[in-house]
Write a protein that holds these residues in place. Structure first.
Motif, PDB file in Angstrom:
ATOM      1  N   ALA A 195       0.839  -1.199   0.000  1.00 57.27           N
ATOM      2  CA  ALA A 195       0.000   0.000   0.000  1.00 57.27           C
ATOM      3  C   ALA A 195       0.871   1.244   0.000  1.00 57.27           C
ATOM      4  CB  ALA A 195      -0.901  -0.003   1.236  1.00 57.27           C
ATOM      5  N   GLY A 196       0.278   2.354  -0.386  1.00 56.75           N
ATOM      6  CA  GLY A 196       0.981   3.637  -0.350  1.00 56.75           C
ATOM      7  C   GLY A 196       0.409   4.577  -1.380  1.00 56.75           C
ATOM      8  N   HIS A 197       0.663   5.842  -1.156  1.00 57.22           N
ATOM      9  CA  HIS A 197       0.224   6.846  -2.121  1.00 57.22           C
ATOM     10  C   HIS A 197       0.954   6.652  -3.448  1.00 57.22           C
ATOM     11  CE1 HIS A 197      -2.089   9.272   0.673  1.00 57.22           C
ATOM     12  NE2 HIS A 197      -1.086   9.241   1.530  1.00 57.22           N
ATOM     13  N   SER A 198       0.396   7.202  -4.501  1.00 56.71           N
ATOM     14  CA  SER A 198       1.019   7.169  -5.816  1.00 56.71           C
ATOM     15  C   SER A 198       2.401   7.815  -5.742  1.00 56.71           C
ATOM     16  CB  SER A 198       0.130   7.930  -6.804  1.00 56.71           C
ATOM     17  OG  SER A 198       0.715   7.946  -8.076  1.00 56.71           O
ATOM     18  N   GLY A 199       3.377   7.195  -6.388  1.00 57.06           N
ATOM     19  CA  GLY A 199       4.722   7.742  -6.439  1.00 57.06           C
ATOM     20  C   GLY A 199       5.625   7.340  -5.288  1.00 57.06           C
ATOM     21  N   MET A 200       5.130   6.540  -4.349  1.00 59.62           N
ATOM     22  CA  MET A 200       5.933   6.139  -3.189  1.00 59.62           C
ATOM     23  C   MET A 200       6.944   5.038  -3.513  1.00 59.62           C
ATOM     24  SD  MET A 200       5.406   7.823  -0.392  1.00 59.62           S
ATOM     25  CE  MET A 200       4.258   9.060   0.160  1.00 59.62           C
ATOM     26  N   GLY A 201       6.731   4.315  -4.623  1.00 62.35           N
ATOM     27  CA  GLY A 201       7.669   3.259  -4.984  1.00 62.35           C
ATOM     28  C   GLY A 201       7.121   1.861  -4.801  1.00 62.35           C
ATOM     29  N   LYS A 202       5.806   1.719  -4.818  1.00 57.89           N
ATOM     30  CA  LYS A 202       5.191   0.394  -4.650  1.00 57.89           C
ATOM     31  C   LYS A 202       5.598  -0.554  -5.770  1.00 57.89           C
ATOM     32  CE  LYS A 202       1.016   2.011  -4.674  1.00 57.89           C
ATOM     33  NZ  LYS A 202       1.208   3.447  -4.871  1.00 57.89           N
ATOM     34  N   THR A 203       5.508  -0.116  -6.997  1.00 58.77           N
ATOM     35  CA  THR A 203       5.851  -0.981  -8.134  1.00 58.77           C
ATOM     36  C   THR A 203       7.331  -1.311  -8.123  1.00 58.77           C
ATOM     37  OG1 THR A 203       4.020  -0.107  -9.431  1.00 58.77           O
ATOM     38  CG2 THR A 203       5.797  -1.194 -10.651  1.00 58.77           C
ATOM     39  N   THR A 204       8.172  -0.352  -7.793  1.00 65.86           N
ATOM     40  CA  THR A 204       9.608  -0.605  -7.712  1.00 65.86           C
ATOM     41  C   THR A 204       9.899  -1.665  -6.655  1.00 65.86           C
ATOM     42  OG1 THR A 204      10.069   1.638  -8.436  1.00 65.86           O
ATOM     43  CG2 THR A 204      11.853   0.487  -7.313  1.00 65.86           C
ATOM     44  N   LEU A 205       9.220  -1.576  -5.512  1.00 67.04           N
ATOM     45  CA  LEU A 205       9.385  -2.591  -4.478  1.00 67.04           C
ATOM     46  C   LEU A 205       8.901  -3.950  -4.982  1.00 67.04           C
ATOM     47  CD1 LEU A 205       9.989  -3.693  -1.686  1.00 67.04           C
ATOM     48  CD2 LEU A 205       7.771  -2.777  -0.928  1.00 67.04           C
ATOM     49  N   LEU A 206       7.744  -3.976  -5.630  1.00 70.54           N
ATOM     50  CA  LEU A 206       7.219  -5.239  -6.159  1.00 70.54           C
ATOM     51  C   LEU A 206       8.167  -5.858  -7.177  1.00 70.54           C
ATOM     52  CD1 LEU A 206       3.469  -4.252  -6.406  1.00 70.54           C
ATOM     53  CD2 LEU A 206       4.401  -6.131  -5.030  1.00 70.54           C
ATOM     54  N   GLU A 207       8.823  -5.033  -7.977  1.00 70.31           N
ATOM     55  CA  GLU A 207       9.789  -5.543  -8.958  1.00 70.31           C
ATOM     56  C   GLU A 207      10.961  -6.250  -8.282  1.00 70.31           C
ATOM     57  OE1 GLU A 207       9.698  -2.748 -12.882  1.00 70.31           O
ATOM     58  OE2 GLU A 207      10.446  -1.804 -11.045  1.00 70.31           O
ATOM     59  N   ARG A 208      11.252  -5.895  -7.048  1.00 65.40           N
ATOM     60  CA  ARG A 208      12.308  -6.581  -6.295  1.00 65.40           C
ATOM     61  C   ARG A 208      11.762  -7.768  -5.519  1.00 65.40           C
ATOM     62  NH1 ARG A 208      13.326  -1.641  -3.747  1.00 65.40           N
ATOM     63  NH2 ARG A 208      13.513  -2.785  -1.795  1.00 65.40           N
ATOM     64  N   LEU A 209      10.549  -7.628  -4.964  1.00 67.95           N
ATOM     65  CA  LEU A 209       9.966  -8.701  -4.158  1.00 67.95           C
ATOM     66  C   LEU A 209       9.632  -9.940  -4.989  1.00 67.95           C
ATOM     67  CD1 LEU A 209       7.478  -6.919  -1.716  1.00 67.95           C
ATOM     68  CD2 LEU A 209       9.594  -8.121  -1.124  1.00 67.95           C
ATOM     69  N   VAL A 210       9.062  -9.746  -6.162  1.00 69.32           N
ATOM     70  CA  VAL A 210       8.625 -10.898  -6.963  1.00 69.32           C
ATOM     71  C   VAL A 210       9.790 -11.835  -7.275  1.00 69.32           C
ATOM     72  CG1 VAL A 210       7.619 -11.621  -9.164  1.00 69.32           C
ATOM     73  CG2 VAL A 210       6.529  -9.794  -7.839  1.00 69.32           C
ATOM     74  N   PRO A 211      10.928 -11.359  -7.794  1.00 67.26           N
ATOM     75  CA  PRO A 211      12.034 -12.291  -8.034  1.00 67.26           C
ATOM     76  C   PRO A 211      12.563 -12.925  -6.741  1.00 67.26           C
ATOM     77  CG  PRO A 211      12.443 -10.205  -9.156  1.00 67.26           C
ATOM     78  CD  PRO A 211      11.217 -10.028  -8.320  1.00 67.26           C
ATOM     79  N   ALA A 212      12.562 -12.161  -5.651  1.00 65.88           N
ATOM     80  CA  ALA A 212      13.036 -12.713  -4.374  1.00 65.88           C
ATOM     81  C   ALA A 212      12.111 -13.832  -3.894  1.00 65.88           C
ATOM     82  CB  ALA A 212      13.145 -11.613  -3.326  1.00 65.88           C
ATOM     83  N   LEU A 213      10.821 -13.668  -4.083  1.00 63.80           N
ATOM     84  CA  LEU A 213       9.849 -14.683  -3.675  1.00 63.80           C
ATOM     85  C   LEU A 213       9.908 -15.902  -4.593  1.00 63.80           C
ATOM     86  CD1 LEU A 213       6.990 -12.194  -2.864  1.00 63.80           C
ATOM     87  CD2 LEU A 213       8.025 -13.760  -1.191  1.00 63.80           C
ATOM     88  N   THR A 214      10.017 -15.669  -5.896  1.00 63.99           N
ATOM     89  CA  THR A 214      10.085 -16.806  -6.824  1.00 63.99           C
ATOM     90  C   THR A 214      11.399 -17.572  -6.652  1.00 63.99           C
ATOM     91  OG1 THR A 214      10.881 -15.418  -8.646  1.00 63.99           O
ATOM     92  CG2 THR A 214       8.499 -15.772  -8.498  1.00 63.99           C
ATOM     93  N   ALA A 215      12.466 -16.874  -6.252  1.00 61.74           N
ATOM     94  CA  ALA A 215      13.741 -17.554  -5.996  1.00 61.74           C
ATOM     95  C   ALA A 215      13.628 -18.510  -4.811  1.00 61.74           C
ATOM     96  CB  ALA A 215      14.842 -16.527  -5.741  1.00 61.74           C
ATOM     97  N   ARG A 216      12.633 -18.283  -3.962  1.00 63.37           N
ATOM     98  CA  ARG A 216      12.390 -19.180  -2.823  1.00 63.37           C
ATOM     99  C   ARG A 216      11.411 -20.296  -3.195  1.00 63.37           C
ATOM    100  NH1 ARG A 216      12.493 -15.551   2.680  1.00 63.37           N
ATOM    101  NH2 ARG A 216      14.189 -14.178   2.055  1.00 63.37           N
ATOM    102  N   GLY A 217      11.113 -20.408  -4.488  1.00 66.90           N
ATOM    103  CA  GLY A 217      10.286 -21.503  -4.972  1.00 66.90           C
ATOM    104  C   GLY A 217       8.793 -21.244  -4.954  1.00 66.90           C
ATOM    105  N   LEU A 218       8.373 -20.012  -4.759  1.00 66.93           N
ATOM    106  CA  LEU A 218       6.948 -19.695  -4.693  1.00 66.93           C
ATOM    107  C   LEU A 218       6.402 -19.296  -6.060  1.00 66.93           C
ATOM    108  CD1 LEU A 218       6.958 -17.494  -1.474  1.00 66.93           C
ATOM    109  CD2 LEU A 218       6.263 -19.880  -1.661  1.00 66.93           C
TER     110      LEU A 218
END
Length: 170
Positions: A7-30
């Motif tokens: 969550a967060g206001h527009s421009g806070m960096g949610k998508t940028t964070l998601l771009e890092r989280l998704v590969p980190a989560l998939t690297a753990r086999g999810l």
């Protein structure tokens, strides 16, 4: 299927964070999926294409299959937006669904907050916020309230998401 929100206001960096989280989560086999809510009109089809023309002609749904992906487009045509549980039921099974938006949803969320953007935190007004990810130290008025995480520490943020994701509730 577990769910966790960003969550967060527009421009806070949610998508940028998601771009890092998704590969980190998939690297753990999810297997990870995403539901993103936008307040803007979205267009994933192009005017003049067959699928666009048939939606414009009145189809309620158009499923487009191409080389490498498929997309199901559903026209609301003035109807209310479907609730999150309905949208989650449309997804294929996965281990974790990350949700961006649906601010009133009562599911665990991590707020992305950068004070340089000069916007107030969403917490405590929004339900479900269980932590704050920020690029700044915790302000005095938020002392001890929620876990405060470094926005750039992807490993710690990934651990936090996994520790706080909850089973999908219909």
């Amino acid at each position: 299927m577990n769910v966790f929100g960003i969550a967060g206001h527009s421009g806070m960096g949610k998508t940028t964070l998601l771009e890092r989280l998704v590969p980190a989560l998939t690297a753990r086999g999810l297997a990870v999926s995403l539901v993103k809510h936008s307040h803007k009109a979205i267009e994933i089809d192009r005017p003049g294409k067959d699928s666009w023309r048939l939606r414009e002609a009145g189809c309620q749904e158009v499923l487009l299959l191409g080389d490498g992906r498929w997309a199901l487009m559903h026209e609301l045509r003035g109807a209310e937006e479907p609730p999150l549980p309905y949208l989650l039921s449309r997804l294929q099974h996965c281990d974790l669904v990350l949700i961006e938006g649906f601010k009133q949803g009562d599911f665990p969320k991590l707020e992305v907050w950068r004070p340089a953007m000069e916007r107030d935190m969403l917490w405590p007004r929004w339900p479900g916020i269980v932590g704050i990810a920020s690029d700044a130290p915790r302000p005095a008025d938020a002392a001890g309230a929620l876990p405060w995480l470094d926005l750039h520490d992807t490993a710690a943020l990934t651990d936090f998401v996994l520790a706080h994701a909850q089973a999908r509730v219909d």
